[in-house]
Design an enzyme around this catalytic site. Structure first.
Site, PDB file in Angstrom:
ATOM      1  CD1 TRP A 102      -2.106  -2.169   1.931  1.00  0.00           C
ATOM      2  CD2 TRP A 102      -2.916  -1.329   0.019  1.00  0.00           C
ATOM      3  NE1 TRP A 102      -3.105  -3.006   1.472  1.00  0.00           N
ATOM      4  CE2 TRP A 102      -3.617  -2.513   0.311  1.00  0.00           C
ATOM      5  CE3 TRP A 102      -3.245  -0.620  -1.132  1.00  0.00           C
ATOM      6  CZ2 TRP A 102      -4.627  -3.020  -0.509  1.00  0.00           C
ATOM      7  CZ3 TRP A 102      -4.257  -1.117  -1.957  1.00  0.00           C
ATOM      8  CH2 TRP A 102      -4.934  -2.291  -1.646  1.00  0.00           C
ATOM      9  CG  ASP A 172      -3.080   3.888   4.422  1.00  0.00           C
ATOM     10  OD1 ASP A 172      -4.107   3.737   5.106  1.00  0.00           O
ATOM     11  OD2 ASP A 172      -2.851   3.221   3.390  1.00  0.00           O
ATOM     12  CE  LYS A 196      -8.450  -2.060   5.461  1.00  0.00           C
ATOM     13  NZ  LYS A 196      -8.562  -3.309   4.747  1.00  0.00           N
TER      14      LYS A 196
HETATM   15  N1  PMP Z   1      -4.208   1.151   2.691  1.00  0.00           N
HETATM   16  C1  PMP Z   1      -4.266   0.073   3.497  1.00  0.00           C
HETATM   17  C2  PMP Z   1      -3.377  -0.001   4.698  1.00  0.00           C
HETATM   18  C3  PMP Z   1      -5.156  -0.966   3.179  1.00  0.00           C
HETATM   19  O1  PMP Z   1      -5.227  -2.044   3.961  1.00  0.00           O
HETATM   20  C4  PMP Z   1      -5.967  -0.867   2.024  1.00  0.00           C
HETATM   21  C5  PMP Z   1      -6.894  -1.978   1.614  1.00  0.00           C
HETATM   22  N2  PMP Z   1      -7.843  -2.304   2.463  1.00  0.00           N
HETATM   23  C6  PMP Z   1      -5.878   0.279   1.232  1.00  0.00           C
HETATM   24  C7  PMP Z   1      -4.979   1.259   1.600  1.00  0.00           C
HETATM   25  C8  PMP Z   1      -6.737   0.463   0.032  1.00  0.00           C
HETATM   26  O2  PMP Z   1      -8.015   0.759   0.464  1.00  0.00           O
HETATM   27  P1  PMP Z   1      -9.270   1.004  -0.474  1.00  0.00           P
HETATM   28  O3  PMP Z   1      -9.675  -0.335  -1.001  1.00  0.00           O
HETATM   29  O4  PMP Z   1     -10.277   1.616   0.453  1.00  0.00           O
HETATM   30  O5  PMP Z   1      -8.878   1.940  -1.552  1.00  0.00           O
END
Ligand code: PMP
Length: 360
Positions: A102, A172, A196
């Site tokens: 990520w 993040d 989450k």
């Molecule tokens: N950052 C983290 C730490 C994640 O775990 C995730 C995926 N759940 C994301 C970003 C991407 O999130 P999204 O699917 O809401 O774009």
């Protein structure tokens, strides 16, 4: 059918009392005579919902007054571009720490708008640890410094925050927001997809220090400018109304439980039950460095692929579902977010012990 113990990494388990309350209020919310889903986002009832959601989040996280709370769409992914488009205000340089895919994706996106420097990375060991950070390596001219506080896929988390001085720290926090007490004033910006610990998919929370708003790059689309949403209290256009309503219920529930200190205590207890067993097991092995272990995502493996597959299959048959690990780590991952009861973790460990006995 009975409810299972759902160890999904996200969207993930929600507190049962929240689902029940939503069910009770589904057809008719308060005195409105309609469902929250059917309400105008400009109605008094919805305004009260979004205001209360923000208030609860402020109270629970101790968000200082000079921070705005925004409820946006587009997931955490959209923040990978909104952060650089809005925060590249002076040097157009940023420091990124790579602790997982990520963070890699966020850095790749930011490179489209400015200069990204990788301060540290743990890619050498498949992101199984949080790299040591040497403050002398930080760029004092950077417009911001970026971290992922909890690495959902690899099961690691920061236990101490980097001291970035006057450079705004951007985090993040998608997979560990509200899981432990944090000092919001240490951050310039925090973002998290809700799916989450906060609520259902569809809403992304951004907590941003006010002085960082209003300097977006010229080409920034209106919808991707934090100022657009800050000015209108997240009601610039139609927000994800039902998702925000569920977040409000989750936050009310969290407050009733005793707030973040209480949930942090429970999270430490849950994670310890699993890690203590992993440390004594001869069959299962944790994949994350001990010092950096996540309280939310617990990653582990059996010695062979066959055993991993067998474990996941048999666990599912026992009502312990979504334990298959992410393909980049393999093995298993038990996501034990706030809403996973201690009982669920105990059941999982009981089952792991039984599996170990049968597969010596
Ligand atoms: N950052 C983290 C730490 C994640 O775990 C995730 C995926 N759940 C994301 C970003 C991407 O999130 P999204 O699917 O809401 O774009």
């Amino acid at each position: 059918m009975e409810r299972v113990y759902n160890f999904s990494a996200g969207p993930s388990v929600l507190p049962e009392p929240v689902l029940k309350k939503a069910q009770e209020e589904l057809l008719c919310y308060g005195t409105s005579g309609m469902s929250v889903m059917e309400m105008s986002h400009r109605s008094k009832d919805f305004e009260a919902i979004i205001q209360s959601c923000e208030q609860l989040l402020r109270e629970l996280m101790g968000i200082p007054d000079n921070y705005k709370v925004l409820f946006l769409q587009g997931g955490a992914w959209t923040q990978f571009s909104m952060v650089p488009m809005n925060l590249f205000q002076n040097s157009k340089k940023a420091d990124y720490v790579l602790t997982g895919s990520w963070a890699e994706k966020a850095a790749k996106e930011a490179k489209k708008y400015g200069t990204v420097r990788i301060v540290a990375s743990s890619k050498d060991k498949n992101y199984s640890y949080i790299p040591e950070l040497d403050k002398s390596q930080f760029d004092p001219d950077a417009d911001y410094f970026y971290i992922t506080t909890n690495n959902t896929i690899y099961g690691t988390r920061y236990t101490t925050l980097p001291d970035t001085g006057s450079v705004p720290l951007v985090a993040d926090m998608s997979s560990n927001i509200l899981s432990e007490v944090i000092d919001v004033s240490k951050f310039g910006l925090i973002f998290a997809g809700a799916q989450k610990n906060l609520g259902p998919a569809g809403v992304t929370v951004v907590i941003i220090r006010e002085d960082l708003i209003g300097h977006a790059m010229d080409f920034t689309p209106t919808m991707l400018d934090y100022q657009t949403h800050a000015k209108e209290n997240s009601l610039f256009n139609t927000p994800p109304t039902f998702a925000i309503y569920i977040c409000k219920l989750v936050l009310e529930h969290l407050k009733e439980l005793g707030g973040i200190p209480a949930i942090e205590k429970q999270n430490i207890e849950k994670a310890s039950i699993l890690y203590n067993y992993l440390d004594e097991s001869a069959l299962f092995k944790g994949t994350a460095a001990k010092k950096d272990r996540s309280l939310m995502n617990v990653t582990f493996v059996c010695p062979t692929e066959e055993l991993n597959a067998k474990f996941v299959k048999e666990a599912t048959a026992h009502g312990l579902v979504n334990l298959k690990g992410h393909r980049s780590v393999g093995g298993m991952r038990a996501s034990i977010y706030n809403a996973m009861p201690v009982e669920g973790v105990k059941k999982l460990v009981e089952f792991m012990k039984q599996f170990e006995m049968e597969n010596k």
